[in-house]
Enzyme design. Structure first.
Site, short mmCIF file in Angstrom:
data_model
loop_
_atom_site.label_atom_id
_atom_site.label_comp_id
_atom_site.label_asym_id
_atom_site.label_seq_id
_atom_site.Cartn_x
_atom_site.Cartn_y
_atom_site.Cartn_z
N HIS A 83 32.28 37.72 34.16
CA HIS A 83 33.58 37.90 33.46
C HIS A 83 33.54 37.34 32.03
O HIS A 83 34.53 36.82 31.53
CB HIS A 83 34.72 37.23 34.24
CG HIS A 83 34.92 37.78 35.62
ND1 HIS A 83 35.84 38.78 35.90
CD2 HIS A 83 34.34 37.48 36.80
CE1 HIS A 83 35.81 39.05 37.20
NE2 HIS A 83 34.89 38.29 37.76
N ASN A 126 41.14 40.53 41.05
CA ASN A 126 40.44 41.68 40.48
C ASN A 126 41.35 42.90 40.55
O ASN A 126 42.41 42.86 41.18
CB ASN A 126 39.16 41.98 41.27
CG ASN A 126 37.99 41.08 40.89
OD1 ASN A 126 38.00 40.43 39.84
ND2 ASN A 126 36.98 41.05 41.75
N TYR A 157 34.51 27.24 40.76
CA TYR A 157 35.21 27.36 39.47
C TYR A 157 35.33 26.02 38.75
O TYR A 157 35.13 25.96 37.53
CB TYR A 157 36.57 28.03 39.65
CG TYR A 157 36.46 29.49 39.99
CD1 TYR A 157 35.92 29.90 41.21
CD2 TYR A 157 36.83 30.48 39.10
CE1 TYR A 157 35.78 31.23 41.53
CE2 TYR A 157 36.71 31.82 39.41
CZ TYR A 157 36.17 32.20 40.63
OH TYR A 157 36.03 33.52 40.94
#
Ligand code: HDD
Length: 705
Positions: free
Chosen positions: A93, A166, A380
């Site tokens: 991304h 998404n 993350y």
């Protein structure tokens, strides 16, 4: 704009007015050329220590033609900072575009959750949202065939909630432990460093052919969902089941969906490839221009709510991220909307430094046991530490909560806060105002019982890899099925290893025999490879038209763009009529001419162009009008850019309005006549045709699998 510096004193050893010199009341641009002084209240340029800089054009030299001195701390500070301007791009991304906006709740979920963002109707919660491609680097183009990431940070009064989704409601893999393999397979091949931003290569399909759980996602990525026309026209999905927890501690499962107000729309593959050349920033520019024009992109926000008892009846496991819950099975409940209404002030500090983490939730929202989500909860935060370099990344303005926050975490790289007092622990008796835990207001995990044996075991309920892939394929229109089959042929044709092509075609058989046959024929196979042994029987599932794009297109020109090709001698009245009809219908209109200065119309007036023909191909528009005199048409028939303009518009199934003069250009380009090629004087017919693509035309312009 160049920064201009006023010189008060001539530099030593240089003649006034010559390069290297500085004369009073003159300014020098960075390139060295002299300009008249621009009056204004410019603050002094300083170093990062606040020292006013006297000369930002010349480094300190031993003599005018001598070596530069190490002593030049101003040069060294500036260059050092510049050398460190980039931070590691996101491993996935990396290419993204973001905007500020707000979320407004219209339906309370109070009986399901204590999360105020989902219970306080009418409250506008600020958001920052980033939409991205997955595989390409940060400088890659906007339109490869790829999943679009859609992350939303809600700055709620109970802390930041990040929904990191998404534009496709399922994922490639069931377990986070496979994510590095998936991404290594899709990214540039490590020995050669290509292809950039493409799944059409050996390593991707090799990995996928060995990963049957990916087959449902394969259907989605080979569909036109991965070729969006605009980021304003994509759906978003939280994908995983989450849990909502109410004041009594009751748990309800939830899936989050968001749907664009402008409806879904995609491009044709050939068009997406050409857009990448014509405007690599196509999506970013579209979003920027829409927000600048006050046409704020908007999405309807919905939930699917279901209990454990209902989940037990589903013919699949909702904890498996390769499965979706069809809207026909659990309807979407619309609870709000969100709007993008402000472009970031600075791309780096906001779009680049924003840090999303699926682990950022608020009281009343909890995770499910989806093993993909569970792994994401680790990944993350770890990634943010590597990218942003400090555990204080939450202090960056774009990441900081907009509610009060504080704790006894201290110090670390780039600590920007100024914690006061002697207490940096909890509990304490020494401070009256240091922060403390709050059992009543604080986050509680849902108290769900867990049993069973520890182990690296994939649940039996995750074993069916083909039923939903089949459901997706069979739910598409015939046009969309042909695009899926053709995309597979295209992608697998780029794969050098025959055994990989064969393995993929083998996987298509349990999905649909006709699909497998079409792809095998498109690849020139002389025999069908053996079907794989499926780990679970393939179920016949009810068709779900909600999975289509065509079924979800809206009958509107809002947010669409119309290009009008003109040249000297064009009829101004017709141009005006078409432009008015298109803008009245909500489209933006651009005039395209051989010269950007414009064209001299039949009545002698000049009409300025928005784009020069060679740099403004028809791929940038949703429909085109060709308004030309006979002579103009003849002249343009010699221009390949004009030929391509009309031929591509036709090949990409767009409506074309054409006047009598313009017909000659269409003939020169071998463009046929059909219901989508309309008389420019019939503006209503043009507007109606422009709202859709001419799907029926496709079989006359290309061979599909
Ligand atoms: Fe991820 C970024 C979406 C699975 C690890 N992911 C990232 C972004 C989005 C998603 C939208 C970009 C956020 C931004 O704009 O900054 N990812 C998903 C979805 C997934 C998913 C919808 C499956 C349902 N991701 C996934 C797994 C892992 C990761 C299974 C690792 C185990 N994703 C990351 C990451 C990234 C990331 C490496 C890279 C940059 C970042 O996190 O901030 O940690």
């Amino acid at each position: 704009m160049d920064k201009k510096i006023t010189r008060r004193k001539p530099a030593r050893g240089a003649a006034p007015g010559k390069p290297g010199s500085t004369a009073p009341d003159e300014t020098r641009a960075a390139g060295g050329e002299l300009h008249q002084h621009v009056h204004g209240t410019h603050p002094a340029l300083t170093t990062n220590q606040g020292l006013v800089v006297s000369d930002n054009q010349n480094s300190l030299r031993a003599n005018p033609r001598g070596p530069t001195l190490l002593e030049d701390f101003i040069l060294r500070e500036k260059i050092t900072h510049f050398d460190h301007e980039r931070i590691p791009e996101r491993i996935v991304h990396a290419r993204g575009t973001a905007a500020h906006g707000y979320f407004e709740l219209t339906q309370s979920l109070e009986s399901y959750t204590t999360a105020q963002v989902l219970t306080e109707v009418g409250v506008k919660t600020p958001i920052f949202s980033r939409i991205s491609t997955v595989a390409g680097g940060s400088g890659s183009s906007d339109t490869p065939r790829d999943v679009r990431g859609f992350a939303i940070k809600f700055y709620t009064q109970q802390g930041n909630w990040d929904l990191v989704g998404n534009n496709i409601p399922v994922f490639f893999i069931q377990d986070a432990i496979k994510f590095p393999d998936l991404i290594h397979a899709v990214k540039m091949e490590p020995d050669r460093g290509f292809p950039q931003a493409a799944t059409a290569h050996d390593t991707f399909w090799d990995f996928i052919s060995l990963t049957p759980e990916a087959m449902h996602m394969v259907m989605w990525i080979m569909s036109d969902r991965t070729l969006p026309r605009s980021l304003r026209m994509v759906e978003g999905f939280g994908i995983h089941s989450f849990q909502l927890v109410n004041a009594a501690g009751d748990v309800t499962f939830v899936k989050f969906h968001w749907r664009p107000k402008l409806g879904l729309q995609s491009t044709i593959w050939d068009e997406a490839c050409k857009i990448a050349g014509a405007d690599p920033d196509f999506h970013r520019r579209d979003l920027f221009e829409a927000i600048a024009a006050g046409q704020f992109p908007e999405w309807e926000f919905s939930v699917q709510l279901f209990t454990q008892e209902e989940a037990d009846q589903f013919p699949f496991d909702h904890l498996d991220a390769t499965k979706l819950i069809a809207e026909e099975l659990v309807p979407l409940k619309v609870i709000g909307r969100f709007v993008f209404d402000r472009w970031p002030d600075n791309f780096f500090t906001e779009t680049e430094q924003v840090a999303f983490c699926p682990s950022h939730v608020v009281p009343g929202i909890d995770f499910s046991n989806d093993p993909l989500l569970q792994g994401r909860l680790f990944s993350y935060l770890d990634t943010q530490l590597s990218r942003l370099g400090s555990p204080n990344f939450h202090q960056l303005p774009v990441n900081a909560p907009k509610c009060p926050f504080g704790n006894q975490q201290r110090d670390g790289h780039m600590q920007m806060g100024q914690p006061l007092g002697r207490v940096s622990y909890e509990p304490s008796t020494l401070s009256k105002d240091s922060s403390r835990e709050s059992p009543s207001k604080g986050f509680h995990s849902a108290a769900v019982p867990e049993t069973g044996s520890k182990g690296r075991i994939r649940a039996e309920s995750f074993a069916d890899h083909y039923s939903q892939a089949r459901q997706f394929y069979l739910s598409q229109t015939a046009y969309e099925q042909a695009h899926i089959a053709s995309a597979l042929v295209f992608e697998l044709s780029k794969v050098e290893h025959l055994h990989v092509r064969e393995a993929m075609v083998a996987h298509l058989q349990p999905i649909d025999a006709d699909l497998a046959n079409r792809v095998a024929a498109g690849l020139g196979f002389d025999k069908m490879p053996d079907a794989p042994v499926a780990a679970a029987p393939v179920h016949e599932m009810a068709s779900s038209p909600a999975l289509q794009i065509i079924g979800k297109m809206k009958d509107t020109l809002m947010g669409r763009a119309i290009g009008i090709l003109i040249a000297d001698g064009s009829d101004g009245a017709v141009i005006k009529e078409i432009a008015k009809a298109a803008t009245d219908a909500g489209a933006s209109v651009k005039i395209v001419a051989p010269k950007v200065g414009g064209a001299k119309l039949a009545d002698g007036s000049m009409l300025a162009a928005d784009g020069q023909l060679a740099g403004t191909p028809s791929v940038l528009f949703d429909a085109v009008a060709v308004i030309l005199s006979e002579a103009g048409s003849k002249a343009l028939s010699m221009e390949s850019a004009a030929i391509d303009f009309v031929r591509d518009a036709f090949g990409h199934l767009k409506a074309i309005a054409v006047d009598t003069g313009g017909q000659a250009l269409l003939r020169a380009a071998n463009v046929g006549q059909d219901a989508g090629v309309v008389d420019a004087n019939d503006k209503n017919a043009f507007i109606a045709a422009a709202k859709t693509r001419q799907w029926e035309r496709e079989k006359s312009v290309r061979t599909l699998a």
